[in-house]
Design a protein around this motif. Structure first.
Motif, PDB file in Angstrom:
ATOM      1  N   ALA A 187       0.645  -1.162   0.180  1.00  0.00           N
ATOM      2  CA  ALA A 187       0.242   0.059  -0.157  1.00  0.00           C
ATOM      3  C   ALA A 187       0.458   1.195   0.413  1.00  0.00           C
ATOM      4  CB  ALA A 187      -1.168  -0.265   1.105  1.00  0.00           C
ATOM      5  N   LEU A 188       2.034   1.100   0.793  1.00  0.00           N
ATOM      6  CA  LEU A 188       2.841   2.369   0.489  1.00  0.00           C
ATOM      7  C   LEU A 188       4.313   2.609  -0.565  1.00  0.00           C
ATOM      8  CD1 LEU A 188       3.176   2.258   4.484  1.00  0.00           C
ATOM      9  CD2 LEU A 188       1.956   4.111   2.895  1.00  0.00           C
ATOM     10  N   TYR A 189       4.508   1.645  -1.212  1.00  0.00           N
ATOM     11  CA  TYR A 189       5.737   1.693  -1.331  1.00  0.00           C
ATOM     12  C   TYR A 189       6.000   2.526  -2.701  1.00  0.00           C
ATOM     13  CZ  TYR A 189      10.058  -0.083  -3.771  1.00  0.00           C
ATOM     14  OH  TYR A 189      11.026   0.037  -4.442  1.00  0.00           O
ATOM     15  N   ARG A 190       4.335   2.475  -3.285  1.00  0.00           N
ATOM     16  CA  ARG A 190       4.412   4.023  -4.821  1.00  0.00           C
ATOM     17  C   ARG A 190       3.631   5.169  -4.130  1.00  0.00           C
ATOM     18  NH1 ARG A 190       7.899   3.142  -7.383  1.00  0.00           N
ATOM     19  NH2 ARG A 190       6.964   4.805  -9.863  1.00  0.00           N
ATOM     20  N   LEU A 191       3.443   5.413  -3.034  1.00  0.00           N
ATOM     21  CA  LEU A 191       3.198   6.517  -1.896  1.00  0.00           C
ATOM     22  C   LEU A 191       3.694   7.887  -2.886  1.00  0.00           C
ATOM     23  CD1 LEU A 191       0.339   7.963  -0.337  1.00  0.00           C
ATOM     24  CD2 LEU A 191       1.812   7.622   1.307  1.00  0.00           C
ATOM     25  N   SER A 192       4.699   7.903  -2.393  1.00  0.00           N
ATOM     26  CA  SER A 192       6.245   8.962  -2.474  1.00  0.00           C
ATOM     27  C   SER A 192       5.823   8.997  -4.087  1.00  0.00           C
ATOM     28  CB  SER A 192       7.345   8.267  -2.321  1.00  0.00           C
ATOM     29  OG  SER A 192       8.329  10.358  -2.623  1.00  0.00           O
ATOM     30  N   ASP A 193       5.526   8.570  -5.515  1.00  0.00           N
ATOM     31  CA  ASP A 193       5.624   9.175  -6.316  1.00  0.00           C
ATOM     32  C   ASP A 193       4.297   9.476  -6.555  1.00  0.00           C
ATOM     33  OD1 ASP A 193       8.646   8.732  -7.432  1.00  0.00           O
ATOM     34  OD2 ASP A 193       8.257   6.721  -7.455  1.00  0.00           O
ATOM     35  N   ILE A 194       3.266   8.757  -7.072  1.00  0.00           N
ATOM     36  CA  ILE A 194       1.854   8.367  -7.249  1.00  0.00           C
ATOM     37  C   ILE A 194       1.712  10.539  -6.392  1.00  0.00           C
ATOM     38  CG2 ILE A 194      -0.235   8.048  -6.961  1.00  0.00           C
ATOM     39  CD1 ILE A 194       0.923   5.142  -6.707  1.00  0.00           C
ATOM     40  N   VAL A 195       1.905  10.319  -5.083  1.00  0.00           N
ATOM     41  CA  VAL A 195       1.121  12.007  -4.526  1.00  0.00           C
ATOM     42  C   VAL A 195       1.987  12.835  -5.312  1.00  0.00           C
ATOM     43  CG1 VAL A 195       1.323  13.298  -2.928  1.00  0.00           C
ATOM     44  CG2 VAL A 195       1.130  11.083  -2.371  1.00  0.00           C
ATOM     45  N   MET A 196       3.126  12.888  -5.390  1.00  0.00           N
ATOM     46  CA  MET A 196       3.841  13.624  -5.932  1.00  0.00           C
ATOM     47  C   MET A 196       3.198  14.007  -7.912  1.00  0.00           C
ATOM     48  SD  MET A 196       6.469  14.905  -9.213  1.00  0.00           S
ATOM     49  CE  MET A 196       7.180  13.196  -9.200  1.00  0.00           C
ATOM     50  N   GLY A 197       3.332  12.904  -8.510  1.00  0.00           N
ATOM     51  CA  GLY A 197       3.135  13.006  -9.741  1.00  0.00           C
ATOM     52  C   GLY A 197       1.455  13.278 -10.318  1.00  0.00           C
ATOM     53  N   VAL A 198       0.342  13.225  -9.125  1.00  0.00           N
ATOM     54  CA  VAL A 198      -0.744  13.494  -9.581  1.00  0.00           C
ATOM     55  C   VAL A 198      -0.694  15.296  -9.668  1.00  0.00           C
ATOM     56  CG1 VAL A 198      -2.759  14.410  -8.281  1.00  0.00           C
ATOM     57  CG2 VAL A 198      -2.391  11.812  -8.393  1.00  0.00           C
ATOM     58  N   ILE A 199       0.744  16.230  -9.329  1.00  0.00           N
ATOM     59  CA  ILE A 199       0.638  17.362  -9.301  1.00  0.00           C
ATOM     60  C   ILE A 199       1.757  17.903 -10.111  1.00  0.00           C
ATOM     61  CG2 ILE A 199       2.463  18.162  -7.289  1.00  0.00           C
ATOM     62  CD1 ILE A 199      -1.287  19.349  -7.945  1.00  0.00           C
ATOM     63  N   ALA A 200       2.728  16.529 -11.012  1.00  0.00           N
ATOM     64  CA  ALA A 200       3.290  17.374 -11.990  1.00  0.00           C
ATOM     65  C   ALA A 200       3.265  18.349 -12.718  1.00  0.00           C
ATOM     66  CB  ALA A 200       3.802  15.983 -12.322  1.00  0.00           C
ATOM     67  N   ASN A 201       2.487  17.896 -13.533  1.00  0.00           N
ATOM     68  CA  ASN A 201       2.280  18.807 -14.653  1.00  0.00           C
ATOM     69  C   ASN A 201       1.481  20.296 -14.454  1.00  0.00           C
ATOM     70  OD1 ASN A 201       2.823  16.596 -16.797  1.00  0.00           O
ATOM     71  ND2 ASN A 201       0.455  16.637 -17.163  1.00  0.00           N
ATOM     72  N   VAL A 202       0.558  20.407 -13.431  1.00  0.00           N
ATOM     73  CA  VAL A 202       0.474  21.590 -12.794  1.00  0.00           C
ATOM     74  C   VAL A 202       1.251  22.754 -12.768  1.00  0.00           C
ATOM     75  CG1 VAL A 202      -1.083  22.769 -10.444  1.00  0.00           C
ATOM     76  CG2 VAL A 202      -1.364  20.871 -12.173  1.00  0.00           C
ATOM     77  N   PHE A 203       2.415  21.764 -11.561  1.00  0.00           N
ATOM     78  CA  PHE A 203       3.746  22.407 -10.977  1.00  0.00           C
ATOM     79  C   PHE A 203       4.340  22.829 -12.851  1.00  0.00           C
ATOM     80  CE2 PHE A 203       8.322  21.398 -10.733  1.00  0.00           C
ATOM     81  CZ  PHE A 203       8.592  22.167  -9.968  1.00  0.00           C
ATOM     82  N   TYR A 204       4.795  21.507 -13.287  1.00  0.00           N
ATOM     83  CA  TYR A 204       5.471  22.273 -14.878  1.00  0.00           C
ATOM     84  C   TYR A 204       4.530  23.587 -15.391  1.00  0.00           C
ATOM     85  CZ  TYR A 204       7.297  18.110 -14.553  1.00  0.00           C
ATOM     86  OH  TYR A 204       7.324  16.324 -13.955  1.00  0.00           O
ATOM     87  N   ALA A 205       3.576  23.934 -14.854  1.00  0.00           N
ATOM     88  CA  ALA A 205       3.111  24.790 -15.847  1.00  0.00           C
ATOM     89  C   ALA A 205       3.301  25.905 -15.164  1.00  0.00           C
ATOM     90  CB  ALA A 205       1.070  24.819 -16.168  1.00  0.00           C
ATOM     91  N   ASP A 206       2.832  26.071 -13.741  1.00  0.00           N
ATOM     92  CA  ASP A 206       3.696  27.352 -12.776  1.00  0.00           C
ATOM     93  C   ASP A 206       4.587  27.587 -12.646  1.00  0.00           C
ATOM     94  OD1 ASP A 206       0.312  26.987 -11.707  1.00  0.00           O
ATOM     95  OD2 ASP A 206       0.619  26.031 -10.407  1.00  0.00           O
ATOM     96  N   ALA A 207       5.661  26.927 -12.989  1.00  0.00           N
ATOM     97  CA  ALA A 207       7.186  26.834 -12.481  1.00  0.00           C
ATOM     98  C   ALA A 207       7.181  27.712 -13.711  1.00  0.00           C
ATOM     99  CB  ALA A 207       7.891  25.513 -12.975  1.00  0.00           C
ATOM    100  N   GLY A 208       6.316  27.838 -15.282  1.00  0.00           N
ATOM    101  CA  GLY A 208       6.374  28.756 -16.155  1.00  0.00           C
ATOM    102  C   GLY A 208       6.882  28.183 -17.775  1.00  0.00           C
ATOM    103  N   TYR A 209       6.802  26.381 -17.611  1.00  0.00           N
ATOM    104  CA  TYR A 209       7.239  25.571 -18.847  1.00  0.00           C
ATOM    105  C   TYR A 209       5.766  25.904 -19.438  1.00  0.00           C
ATOM    106  CZ  TYR A 209      11.327  24.724 -15.879  1.00  0.00           C
ATOM    107  OH  TYR A 209      12.377  24.646 -14.886  1.00  0.00           O
TER     108      TYR A 209
END
Length: 513
Positions: A332-354
């Protein structure tokens, strides 16, 4: 010394060129094609056809089959398909059946026009979701039963590579075909041709199924009779209808609580998340009630439910004893770090100016090849040094690479910096996923392969996706720099559990041949 540790690097990499790896690569490709055809590709088609956004979101439920495939996995384990099983064997017959089902579903989607026959498109999409999930169940079972334990990591790598290739074709490939034929204006014919092309590409999986051998693993267990399987199938259909009916009925009932939740939490996203989560779990509770009624009415005898659903779970807990709950915790926990980060990744890229073009080229192009390289590296390391060591390395790297994005967030937009972060993240993610799939495969019993692996793979993403629902709120409250440090910290429990389980429950080797 175990068999895993006896391989030299030369022998390890020679396994990548084996026939079994090529077979799983092609089957993974077949499994990956439908994925985006009921997600982002379908969403864009519906948008161009003028379908409302709320309806598009509603149709995302077509993919629910992926999340709940463990419910009908016992059918794959227990049921021999009439005629086909005598010709091809139990696993290959299910493979061919599911692949033909996928092709027909894609074909019906291609022949529909959502602008005029939305319900036909929706029905075909739901059918494709269940067909694709069924294909996944069978391929996982075939992969585990067709090779010894020490080969599972390399086969996992091949499956990831093939799956990603199929996803790329069903996503970017279908969009390019539609864009080339239809241009900027909406053209139903261009979308139909794109989907028909995807149906044609599925023949790679069909031809592979017809050219391979049935797994040689000796299952050595009791299976249901034809009449018992029909009753199990009937029970499944009743439960599926009850879930769908309760899910639809509960929608407007629970939505009436949104204003109160919004006022209490002062957060629209959180209020919506709580309503939809409650809707899901209440629908599941309704299914459990229906199951009790079905068993009590003897539509499906209790012993069939016991054999199909209870015995696989009991078998797992009997084999792993006190460590079983720790194993489930790791899953249940092994992919927690990646999945939580991955959901917001594209939004972050756009907000960071890319720009969108930068995001697409960096995250899709570099990300894809880094994932494939990481997958095969993870498979090679698992064979050379063991699955647990590679699991540990993957867990540590997956957490550490999230910290790189904190550095990206604190810097000015720099495509080289972002490319480096994305490459490192996807490389570690591919490595971790290959080792993790091999680990999950080692946990299954050949008596309940499809059912147990379906449970593991569903659990692998269920909890992380629930937590990921808060990622938007967390990133707003903490800021991106701190948020990425928090996602890195979410990987610590997995590291600790791997260290404990490595000593507590060693991976046992299972020889197929």
């Amino acid at each position: 010394m175990s068999k895993i540790e006896q391989f030299s690097w030369r022998e390890t990499f020679s396994l990548i060129l084996s026939k079994k790896v090529a077979v799983i690569l092609l089957l993974g490709f077949s499994a990956g094609i439908p994925y985006f055809l009921i997600f982002s590709t379908l969403s864009l088609w519906l948008k161009e056809a003028g379908i409302e956004r709320s309806t598009i979101a509603f149709l995302s439920w077509a993919a629910l089959g992926y999340s709940f495939k463990f419910i009908w996995a016992p059918l794959v384990d227990q049921m021999r398909l009439p005629y086909l099983a005598n010709w091809l064997g139990r696993r290959r017959s299910w493979l061919l059946f599911s692949q033909v089902w996928v092709i027909l579903s894609i074909g019906f989607m291609a022949l529909s026009d959502p602008g005029y026959s939305l319900w036909l498109t929706a029905g075909a999409a739901v059918s494709l979701g269940f067909a694709a999930a069924t294909q996944d169940i069978v391929i996982d079972a075939y992969r585990i039963e067709s090779a010894d334990s020490y080969l599972q990591s390399i086969l996992s790598s091949a499956y990831i590579a093939g799956y990603r290739g199929g996803m790329l074709l069903g996503g970017a490939g279908a969009l390019l075909i539609s864009d080339f034929l239809g241009g900027d204006s909406y053209s139903s014919i261009s979308w139909s041709i794109a989907y028909l092309t995807m149906a044609f590409a599925m023949l790679a999986g069909v031809l592979t199924t017809l050219s391979i051998n049935e797994p040689s693993a000796d299952i050595g267990r009791e299976t249901n009779s034809s009449s018992e399987n029909l009753r199990l199938l009937l029970g499944f259909i009743v439960c599926a209808i009850s879930f769908a009916s309760s899910f639809v009925w509960l929608g407007p009932q629970l939505n009436s609580f949104k204003p109160e939740l919004l006022e209490f939490f002062n957060n629209k996203a959180l209020a919506g998340f709580l309503v939809e989560t409650s809707r899901m779990f209440l629908s599941i509770a309704c299914v459990f009630v229906v199951v009790k009624l079905v068993v009590r009415a003897n539509v499906v005898p209790a012993y069939i439910v016991q054999r199909s659903y209870v015995d696989p779970i009991t078998d797992f807990f009997e084999r792993y004893g006190k460590g079983a709950m720790m194993i489930l915790g790791l899953i249940a926990l092994y992919r927690l770090s990646d999945i939580v980060m991955g959901v917001i990744a594209n939004v972050f890229y756009a907000d960071a100016g890319y720009s969108k073009q930068q995001i697409a080229s960096l995250s899709k192009f570099y990300g894809l090849f880094a994932t494939l390289a990481g997958g095969f590296l993870g498979g090679a390391l698992s064979i050379r040094y063991g699955v647990y060591r590679t699991l540990l390395l993957g867990a540590i790297l997956s957490a550490l690479t999230n910290i790189l994005f904190s550095y990206v967030a604190a810097s000015e937009a720099n495509s080289v910096l972002l490319a480096a972060a994305i490459t490192a993240d996807n490389l570690s993610g591919g490595l971790a996923t290959a080792a993790f799939i091999a680990y999950l495969s080692s946990l299954t019993s050949v008596s309940f392969t499809a059912m147990q692996y379906a449970i593991f793979s569903s659990l692998m993403t269920l909890f992380p996706k629930l937590i990921a629902g808060y990622s938007g709120m967390m990133s707003l409250a903490l800021g991106y720099e701190v948020f990425f440090y928090v996602t890195a910290a979410l990987g610590i429990p997995a590291v600790v559990l791997v260290l404990i389980l490595q000593r507590l429950i060693p991976i046992t080797e299972r020889n197929i041949e």
